[in-house]
Write an enzyme that holds these catalytic residues in place. Structure first.
Site, PDB file in Angstrom:
ATOM      1  N   HIS A 102       0.839  -1.208   0.000  1.00 58.64           N
ATOM      2  CA  HIS A 102       0.000   0.000   0.000  1.00 58.64           C
ATOM      3  C   HIS A 102       0.874   1.259   0.000  1.00 58.64           C
ATOM      4  O   HIS A 102       0.654   2.195  -0.778  1.00 58.64           O
ATOM      5  CB  HIS A 102      -0.916  -0.043   1.226  1.00 58.64           C
ATOM      6  CG  HIS A 102      -1.936   1.051   1.268  1.00 58.64           C
ATOM      7  ND1 HIS A 102      -2.665   1.319   2.398  1.00 58.64           N
ATOM      8  CD2 HIS A 102      -2.348   1.943   0.338  1.00 58.64           C
ATOM      9  CE1 HIS A 102      -3.484   2.327   2.154  1.00 58.64           C
ATOM     10  NE2 HIS A 102      -3.313   2.720   0.911  1.00 58.64           N
ATOM     11  N   GLU A 105       2.466   1.584  -3.320  1.00 55.16           N
ATOM     12  CA  GLU A 105       1.503   2.125  -4.300  1.00 55.16           C
ATOM     13  C   GLU A 105       1.480   3.653  -4.240  1.00 55.16           C
ATOM     14  O   GLU A 105       1.468   4.332  -5.271  1.00 55.16           O
ATOM     15  CB  GLU A 105       0.110   1.548  -4.027  1.00 55.16           C
ATOM     16  CG  GLU A 105      -1.008   2.165  -4.839  1.00 55.16           C
ATOM     17  CD  GLU A 105      -2.207   2.531  -3.989  1.00 55.16           C
ATOM     18  OE1 GLU A 105      -2.637   3.710  -4.022  1.00 55.16           O
ATOM     19  OE2 GLU A 105      -2.731   1.638  -3.276  1.00 55.16           O
TER      20      GLU A 105
END
Length: 1025
Positions: A102, A105
């Site tokens: 995450h 990202e």
């Protein structure tokens, strides 16, 4: 963005089709026909074609390829749709809960080799005409999609995305900003305490402030305990500070490689150009590796397991004494078995969906809980699918009862099976979903195939939905007990099942805060004085970097001159049926007919207004005519694509003190079912059932639970709505219908032991609303279906004409606006005018059990047709991109924030924000920034591009003509607004900021939803709820 599994990929539900919206680029051959000319084995720009398949169900041709040098997989869906989409996804399989995929990202989008400026992702939002740009972290993959209708824009965005994922800078400063860091609370004061900061850190605190998310995450972690699904891919807030910058870079090196990538493109642009650019700019620079990211099968348990977790109490829960959740979850088969997954998905719907489903009858109707558990039904987002069934809003004492009901219901299904009519209704629903054309079909497809493809399933097979339907019908024909045998195998005999209960703990939030404090202390105690000095200096360096104006000249950009100067005209025809105005709009609707009716609330007594949303949610669910509510639900599924009623508050385009109030009836059906659809509406108008108190209580509890659950996801919208309440008459009613007032009202209704009073209200509301005197209709269909539908509308109006009642409007000042722009003497919209409305300043704080805040300040400005409206729109976009994003997200650590213009109100907002009143100061600094005028023509042009990407976003055939039908917003008005947007100057923006947003000039409202706040409680200027 972190995606929760269940909410992401409810497979069949997401498949929607999309038609052409803009004039087609001239091509000699339609895209899907041209793609059929490719052959297996053909080599194109470093790729080899593996398979070419026509998919007539979805009006596309699928071309499957692999990249010769790296083994990267590629799927192209050629379709005559100008809204082209690109997506690249990587299988990302973390083995801890630090949130590494995450945070990665977020961080890859903060600058790359070719585009080294900070935050190219957010900057491209203002340099393109994209119809979608984002990135998602799921449990086992990370996806980067964008879509646009402009060919040059597609190539620009593709270049930025490719460089971001394959050649990111991954600077340590970006890791601190996006992931986590230790920093002085006030970065400029070395004596202020050290605290945790970071965008993802705060985002995940926000995610897990929602009890549904807490439950869903635990359920997945515990059902699949042996590999990547046992951890939190988005990041557990207290584990995030264990992630190092080195680990982040290592995860990128092992996972973000073409050999671990799946590329998907969709639309009418030529495949060759995509392949050439992807190979040249990225893939040719890599060699094949074995990424070794496969997810192994979860070993099957030999006996069922039980577990328990706790959560925060919900002050908005319908019943404070019943806040437990219990769910039984079963691990099913591998999702790469396409037909088995299709069958289990349909089986799940038969078991749980609607009042005729066995689990609905057994669990919901006895009112043991308020609604199904937050995780319910089939979930195909993990390598092995799961099915979950249970209740939320139940008493702990009922746990054994619920378990017994679940097991007994499974036995009953095995014994009785399902009625043929319910199976047909479900397949009919699937047919409608495949025919319905939405504006984001490419994105829907990318999401639809993502999980199966991620585990090396065949995405082309998944797209051939009719093959699965045919096979399903054949299986049922050959074995009438086909579905019962599946239930026996996957549920009755399945020992891999988890029973997970969750209960509220009054000390939950305190424990969370204490654990964070302990974690912080653990980090601080390991620091030397030199370390603390270095942290302070790094904090200043980050603040300095965040405060500098970034040179984004390296990024590609469209120009304002690339924007079409005019809008395409949408012709509509005005007619009438039995004196009721009807608008017809001929569109390529693929065999579907769309019906809407707007019914005015002008005659409804004020004491009934708060009940309108409840009326809307139950009027199509309690039975009508000769049908009880179960039969009505069955007929709606068999004959329509759904029937709904929703409250509407529509601001006038020319006056802030005028608005239209009504409810909107919406339905669709296949052309063969038009008479049946209108028969159902006729029965709802003429003889709705309102007298079943037990049924009403079920619907009330479900509605109240849904509203309560939604606050943590949409807190910024609730804050904006509340802040706008006292600024316009429309804003006041909007808060009553859609704001915190409605949430609290439904909580009170759900707490009533006797609903007799409510039952008495519903027929009173009905006679004012479902009244042909106060009604107008719209039909969207193909030319042939329009003429046929006109006769059915006429017949429908005749049948309900007896219900015409002439009531006096409650408000004295009703203004009429013509429905037909070519005729002032024809039928009209009747707007409420409130010339005596006095906007006032109000600050409201809602204390809620969240660790983050949702903050808004709203300012009364001008309506849509006003000459300054366009300037305020440009100001809002520019202030968001050039000032508020840096202050609220980068420096403040909130997940999001900005400004927007709409309904005559200029609104500032923040989302999942660790700060509260400090963010209000950031809003005020944004106004000062605008007044200084230190922005360039490039900044203004970028804001215009961003606005036009929204203004020119595709409109589905089902929705064409709706803006004039609902709001009186004509193509001429839109064109006027367009021209004013083009014309906005530096001087116009300065003038708008000074005139409307400066202290002393503005009328504003403020609202915050968030945790306990002593500073606000001590400040008498705040109203604390």
């Amino acid at each position: 963005m972190f995606r929760h599994t269940k909410a992401v990929l409810e497979k069949l539900r997401h498949v929607r089709l999309k038609c052409q919206q803009l004039p087609r680029r001239q091509r000699s051959t339609a895209a899907k026909e041209k793609a059929l000319h490719y052959n297996a084995g053909q080599q194109i720009h470093g790729f080899t074609v593996k398979e070419v398949v026509a998919v007539p169900d979805l009006f596309l041709t699928a071309v499957k390829l692999t990249h010769d040098k790296t083994g990267a997989q590629y799927l192209h869906a050629a379709r005559d749709d100008p809204n082209n989409l690109f997506s690249v996804q990587f299988r990302t399989t973390p083995m801890d809960s630090t949130g590494v995929p995450h945070i990665l990202e977020h961080t890859v989008l903060c600058g790359s080799k070719k585009y080294p400026c900070r935050d190219p992702f957010f900057k491209m939002l203002n340099r393109s005409l994209s119809t979608f740009m984002n990135a998602f972290t799921a449990s086992d993959y990370t996806m980067y999609p964008f879509s646009t209708q402009n060919e040059k824009d597609f190539q620009n965005l593709l270049s930025v995305y490719l460089d971001a994922v394959f050649f990111p800078c991954l600077r340590e400063q970006d890791f601190w900003q996006e992931g986590w860091r230790l920093e002085n609370e006030n970065p400029t004061d070395a004596s202020s305490p050290l605290v945790f900061k970071g965008v993802v850190f705060n985002e995940m605190k926000g995610v897990f402030s929602d009890n549904e998310s807490v439950y869903g995450q635990h359920l997945q972690n515990k059902l699949y305990p042996d590999h990547t699904y046992s951890v939190v891919s988005g990041g557990e807030p207290l584990a995030i500070p264990d992630l190092t910058w080195e680990q982040l870079k290592q995860f990128h090196a092992t996972h973000y490689h073409p050999s671990n990538a799946r590329f998907f493109t969709y639309g009418d642009l030529p495949l060759e150009q995509h392949l050439k650019q992807i190979d040249m700019e990225a893939l040719s620079k890599f060699d094949r590796i074995d990424p070794n990211t496969q997810v192994p099968s979860q070993p099957h348990w030999t006996s069922p397991r039980h577990d328990h977790v706790t959560c925060s109490p919900d002050p908005m829960a319908p019943d404070q004494s019943r806040q437990n959740t219990l769910c039984v979850s079963y691990m099913l088969g591998d999702i790469t078995d396409t037909f088995e997954a299709f069958t289990l998905s349909l089986l799940s719907s038969l078991m749980t969906s609607g009042p005729n489903a066995p689990f609905y009858k057994a669990l919901i109707e006895p009112k043991i809980g308020t609604d199904f558990s937050s995780v319910v039904g089939y979930d195909g987002s993990t390598k092995e699918a799961s099915f979950s069934i249970g209740l939320q809003g139940m008493a702990e004492a009922d746990s054994e009862k619920v378990k017994n009901i679940i097991h007994q219901t499974i036995s009953d299904i095995i014994a009785k099976g399902f009625e043929d009519e319910r199976i047909e209704a479900l397949l009919h629903k699937l047919e409608i979903q495949m025919k319905h054309q939405s504006t984001n079909f490419g994105l829907s497809l990318a999401s639809y195939i993502a999980s199966l493809w991620n585990h090396d399933g065949d995405p082309v097979e998944l797209l051939q939905i009719n093959n699965s339907v045919t096979k399903f019908r054949q299986a049922l024909k050959e074995n009438p007990r086909f579905l019962q045998d599946k239930v026996q195998h996957y549920f009755k005999e399945n020992t891999h099942r988890l029973t997970l209960s969750m209960s509220p703990d009054d000390s939950y939030l305190d424990n969370q805060a204490r654990a964070e404090k302990d974690k912080l202390q653990e980090k601080i105690s390991a620091l030397s004085d030199g370390d603390k000095k270095e942290i302070y200096e790094k904090g200043l360096q980050l603040l300095d970097a965040q405060s500098k104006t970034q040179d984004a000249s390296c990024l590609p950009a469209l120009k304002v001159s690339d924007i079409a100067p005019t809008i395409p005209i949408t012709p509509v025809l005005m007619s009438s049926a039995e004196g009721v105005p009807v608008q017809f709009c001929e569109q390529p609707t693929n065999g579907l007919v769309y019906f809407r009716a707007m019914c005015s609330l002008n005659t409804l007594p004020e004491d009934l207004k708060l009940y309108v949303p409840l009326f809307c949610s139950v009027v199509t669910k309690m039975g009508c005519g000769d049908l009880d509510y179960r039969q009505q639900a069955q007929q709606m599924e068999m004959r329509t694509g759904g029937m709904s009623v929703s409250p509407q508050v529509i601001s006038d385009c020319s006056s802030l003190d005028m608005f239209e109030q009504g409810v909107l009836l919406s339905s669709s059906c296949l052309d063969r079912n038009v008479p049946h659809m209108f028969q159902l509406w006729q029965d709802i108008f003429n003889s709705p059932h309102f007298d079943d108190e037990e049924r009403l209580r079920v619907l009330v509890m479900m509605s109240a639970q849904e509203l309560s659950n939604g606050i943590s996801y949409s807190g910024h919208m609730y804050a904006v709505t509340r802040a706008s309440r006292h600024l316009t008459p429309a804003g006041d009613l909007h808060e009553s219908f859609d704001g915190m007032e409605q949430v609290r009202f439904m909580k009170r209704i759900a707490e009533m032991s006797d609903l007799t009073q409510v039952i008495r209200m519903l027929p009173r509301i009905k006679k004012h609303i479902l009244n042909p005197v106060n009604m107008r209709c719209a039909i969207n269909a193909t030319p042939q279906q329009v003429s046929e539908s006109a006769a059915h509308v006429e017949s429908f109006m005749k049948d309900v004409a007896a219900k015409r009642k002439h009531f006096k409007a409650v408000r004295p000042n009703i203004i009429q606006r013509p429905l037909d722009v070519l005729s002032d003497s024809g039928p009209s919209r009747k707007l409420v005018n409130d010339p005596d409305f006095h906007p006032c300043y109000m600050k409201t704080f809602f204390q809620l059990p969240f660790p983050v805040n949702f903050v808004s300040e709203s300012v009364r400005t001008v309506p849509y047709n006003h000459e300054h409206y366009a300037s305020l729109c440009v100001l809002a976009r520019m202030m968001t991109a050039k000032f508020l994003h840096g202050e609220i997200r980068e420096k403040g650590g909130a997940y999001g924030g900005g400004a927007k213009m709409g309904g005559g109100v200029f609104s500032f907002y923040s989302y999942r924000d660790p700060n509260s009143v400090q963010t209000l100061s950031a809003f005020r600094r944004g106004v000062e920034w605008a007044k200084l005028g230190q922005f360039s023509q490039q900044d203004i042009d970028e804001a215009k591009l961003s606005i036009f990407s929204s203004v020119d976003s595709p409109v589905a055939p089902s929705s064409k003509g709706l803006s004039v039908f609902l709001s009186g917003l004509t193509d001429e008005m839109k064109q006027g607004h367009r021209e004013r947007l083009f014309a906005v100057t530096h001087e116009n923006i300065l003038d708008a900021a000074e005139r409307y947003l400066c202290a002393g000039h503005k009328t504003c409202g403020v609202a915050i939803l968030g945790p306990e706040n002593d500073a606000i409680k001590k400040d008498p200027s705040w109203v604390v709820k």
